[in-house]
Enzyme design. Structure first.
Site, mmCIF file in Angstrom:
data_model
loop_
_atom_site.group_PDB
_atom_site.id
_atom_site.type_symbol
_atom_site.label_atom_id
_atom_site.label_comp_id
_atom_site.label_asym_id
_atom_site.label_seq_id
_atom_site.Cartn_x
_atom_site.Cartn_y
_atom_site.Cartn_z
ATOM 1 C CE LYS A 103 18.321 34.694 -12.307
ATOM 2 N NZ LYS A 103 19.307 33.538 -11.485
ATOM 3 C CB THR A 133 23.017 30.041 -13.264
ATOM 4 O OG1 THR A 133 22.673 31.782 -13.694
ATOM 5 C CG2 THR A 133 22.411 29.200 -14.587
ATOM 6 C CB ALA A 135 28.454 33.166 -9.989
ATOM 7 C CE LYS A 186 16.169 34.039 -7.997
ATOM 8 N NZ LYS A 186 17.719 33.980 -7.531
ATOM 9 C CB THR A 243 17.206 30.920 -5.058
ATOM 10 O OG1 THR A 243 17.393 30.986 -6.328
ATOM 11 C CG2 THR A 243 18.474 31.815 -4.674
ATOM 12 C CB VAL A 274 24.031 42.460 -5.146
ATOM 13 C CG1 VAL A 274 23.415 41.574 -6.354
ATOM 14 C CG2 VAL A 274 22.691 43.247 -5.353
HETATM 15 N N1 LIG Z 1 25.913 36.042 -8.876
HETATM 16 C C1 LIG Z 1 24.838 35.014 -9.253
HETATM 17 O O1 LIG Z 1 25.072 33.817 -8.956
HETATM 18 C C2 LIG Z 1 24.364 34.857 -10.184
HETATM 19 C C3 LIG Z 1 23.434 36.347 -10.347
HETATM 20 N N2 LIG Z 1 22.599 36.805 -10.826
HETATM 21 C C4 LIG Z 1 21.446 38.498 -10.694
HETATM 22 O O2 LIG Z 1 22.815 39.220 -11.105
HETATM 23 C C5 LIG Z 1 23.401 40.591 -11.136
HETATM 24 C C6 LIG Z 1 24.282 40.580 -11.092
HETATM 25 O O3 LIG Z 1 24.830 40.045 -9.539
HETATM 26 P P1 LIG Z 1 26.362 39.667 -9.103
HETATM 27 O O4 LIG Z 1 27.256 39.495 -9.949
HETATM 28 O O5 LIG Z 1 26.739 38.587 -7.848
HETATM 29 O O6 LIG Z 1 26.884 40.882 -8.619
HETATM 30 P P2 LIG Z 1 27.840 40.988 -7.227
HETATM 31 O O7 LIG Z 1 26.978 40.439 -6.075
HETATM 32 O O8 LIG Z 1 29.233 39.286 -7.723
HETATM 33 O O9 LIG Z 1 28.863 42.305 -7.300
HETATM 34 C C7 LIG Z 1 28.306 43.431 -6.696
HETATM 35 C C8 LIG Z 1 27.948 44.486 -8.601
HETATM 36 O O10 LIG Z 1 27.481 45.883 -8.205
HETATM 37 C C9 LIG Z 1 28.203 46.042 -9.061
HETATM 38 N N3 LIG Z 1 27.789 48.092 -8.190
HETATM 39 C C10 LIG Z 1 27.934 47.659 -7.281
HETATM 40 N N4 LIG Z 1 27.457 49.473 -7.417
HETATM 41 C C11 LIG Z 1 26.952 49.321 -9.313
HETATM 42 C C12 LIG Z 1 26.867 50.897 -9.432
HETATM 43 N N5 LIG Z 1 26.669 52.311 -8.738
HETATM 44 N N6 LIG Z 1 26.584 50.585 -10.711
HETATM 45 C C13 LIG Z 1 26.795 49.729 -11.466
HETATM 46 N N7 LIG Z 1 27.262 48.322 -10.586
HETATM 47 C C14 LIG Z 1 27.757 48.706 -9.689
HETATM 48 C C15 LIG Z 1 29.683 45.695 -8.643
HETATM 49 O O11 LIG Z 1 30.268 46.307 -9.531
HETATM 50 C C16 LIG Z 1 29.303 44.437 -8.882
HETATM 51 O O12 LIG Z 1 29.169 44.018 -10.396
HETATM 52 C C17 LIG Z 1 22.372 40.469 -10.010
HETATM 53 O O13 LIG Z 1 21.143 40.998 -10.266
HETATM 54 C C18 LIG Z 1 22.169 39.160 -9.847
HETATM 55 O O14 LIG Z 1 20.340 38.945 -9.576
HETATM 56 C C19 LIG Z 1 21.963 36.672 -12.046
HETATM 57 C C20 LIG Z 1 22.375 35.279 -11.780
HETATM 58 C C21 LIG Z 1 23.388 34.104 -10.952
HETATM 59 O O1 LIG Z 2 20.102 33.747 -9.207
HETATM 60 C C1 LIG Z 2 20.711 32.853 -8.558
HETATM 61 C C2 LIG Z 2 20.927 31.376 -8.556
HETATM 62 O O2 LIG Z 2 19.803 30.866 -9.846
HETATM 63 C C3 LIG Z 2 21.549 33.902 -6.721
HETATM 64 O O3 LIG Z 2 21.237 33.729 -6.305
HETATM 65 P P1 LIG Z 2 21.384 34.666 -5.148
HETATM 66 O O4 LIG Z 2 21.456 36.077 -5.500
HETATM 67 O O5 LIG Z 2 20.500 34.763 -4.160
HETATM 68 O O6 LIG Z 2 22.753 34.055 -5.028
#
Ligand SMILES: NC(=O)C1=CN([C@@H]2O[C@H](COP(=O)(O)OP(=O)(O)OC[C@H]3O[C@@H](n4cnc5c(N)ncnc54)[C@H](O)[C@@H]3O)[C@@H](O)[C@H]2O)C=CC1
Ligand SMILES: O=C(CO)COP(=O)(O)O
Length: 328
Positions: A103, A133, A135, A186, A243, A274
């Site tokens: 996102k 969502t 995670a 958002k 959020t 992140v």
């Molecule tokens: N955590 C959640 O609840 C949700 C997250 N998202 C989105 O998913 C995406 C990933 O977030 P999360 O899984 O939560 O991450 P996270 O915050 O749990 O972990 C950080 C991630 O960044 C990766 N990373 C760091 N440096 C990197 C690099 N140089 N190259 C590739 N990867 C690198 C790490 O390997 C790890 O997978 C974001 O855009 C977030 O907005 C979307 C919906 C829900």
């Molecule tokens: O995108 C998300 C929920 O839908 C997760 O939000 P945060 O990245 O702010 O934790």
């Protein structure tokens, strides 16, 4: 029907939760950068670094070899937005659908993720999965619903059949731009709501900010070709409400810290996880100004992140804006 292995690019919290979804009806092969994540998933069925305490499905396998995912039937792309281009560029030319789950907007180009993915993998059909969502709830198989936006309907139906679970409901759309803009905007608004919480400005202020923030999201989205109904759906308003209401959000928590008077530099230093809104805010501010779209809340978040004003000054500036008609 997609019956084969689903690849998951990114072993953070959301990639791991989506692997849990995909493993419900077949194999999920997850690529993680961190060897400790690969080891912890394969040996202990847990992602101790990014999603501790959740037992993972035995049908999830982890690898540190990105090229091993090239043969997968579809790929969930779940790296943070700023790293997506480099990871897709490092893969061989793909023809399997890419389901984009980050996102954000790319800092250097102000592009949305589907534009970046098309440039790096021009032969792959593109889908966007986005919605309210957290995670840890999805990974624990608690009920959730998302927008699954795909231009080609047949591809969307195949992906939906593979990813749907009784507790995970993808709603199909063909508005890829709308689904992406909701998720990107958002996060910035969640930072603003966190500031309201941290500064103790009250629940009325938070509700006002969600509504006026949604008006900003809608203005920007419409200017970029999104449909209003998508922005009012799961990937827009739905995710905004989630959020902006909970410290489970990294973006909300970041804003709360700012509202309590801590600096962005201190709050962002040494982060492993992140908070996408911190990257998106300046890009979105730039893109909105270029398109002539008024986004004062986004501008206020930018000012706080860059230390251009104290919380008190920034809030005062927002409240001093001229009074106007609600729909203007
Ligand atoms: N955590 C959640 O609840 C949700 C997250 N998202 C989105 O998913 C995406 C990933 O977030 P999360 O899984 O939560 O991450 P996270 O915050 O749990 O972990 C950080 C991630 O960044 C990766 N990373 C760091 N440096 C990197 C690099 N140089 N190259 C590739 N990867 C690198 C790490 O390997 C790890 O997978 C974001 O855009 C977030 O907005 C979307 C919906 C829900
Ligand atoms: O995108 C998300 C929920 O839908 C997760 O939000 P945060 O990245 O702010 O934790």
């Amino acid at each position: 029907m997609v019956t084969g292995t689903i690849g998951v690019i990114g072993g953070g919290a959301w990639g791991t939760a989506l692997a849990q979804v995909a493993a419900g009806s077949g194999e999920a092969l997850l690529w993680a950068r961190e060897s400790e994540v690969v080891e912890s998933i394969n040996a202990a069925r847990e992602n101790r670094l990014f999603l501790p305490g959740i037992a993972l499905d035995p049908a999830i396998r982890a690898t540190d070899d990105l090229s091993a995912l090239a043969g997968c039937e579809a790929l969930l792309v779940v790296t943070p937005a700023q790293h997506m281009r480099a990871v897709l560029a490092a893969m061989p030319r793909l023809e399997a659908p890419l389901i984009l789950c980050a996102k954000g907007m790319e800092e250097s180009t102000t592009k949305l993720m589907h534009d970046v993915a098309r440039e790096e993998q021009p032969d792959a059909p593109i889908a966007v999965l986005s919605g309210p969502t957290f995670a840890h709830e999805v990974a624990a198989r608690q009920p959730a619903a998302v927008t699954l936006a795909v231009e080609a309907q047949a591809v969307g139906e195949r992906l939906r059949a593979r990813l749907a679970r009784p507790w995970f409901r993808p709603y199909l759309s063909d508005d890829v731009i709308g689904a992406e803009i909701g998720g990107a905007v958002k996060n910035v608004l969640a930072i603003a709501c966190g500031v309201v919480e941290g500064r103790g400005l009250g629940l009325n202020a938070r509700a006002a900010l969600i509504s006026r923030g949604f008006a900003e999201m809608t203005r920007f989205g419409l200017a970029r070709g999104a449909r209003a109904e998508t922005l009012a759906g799961l990937s827009g308003l739905g995710d905004l409400v989630l959020t902006c209401s909970s410290t489970s959000s990294r973006n909300f928590s970041l804003g709360k810290g700012l509202g309590e008077g801590r600096s962005a530099a201190e709050l962002l230093r040494d982060r492993r996880t992140v908070a996408e809104g911190a990257f998106t805010a300046p890009v979105l501010d730039r893109a909105a100004r270029a398109a002539g779209v008024d986004m004062p809340i986004v501008a206020a978040v930018c000012a706080l992140l860059s230390g251009e004003g104290s919380v008190g000054e920034v809030v005062e500036r927002l409240l001093a804006r001229p009074l106007r008609a609600e729909g203007a």
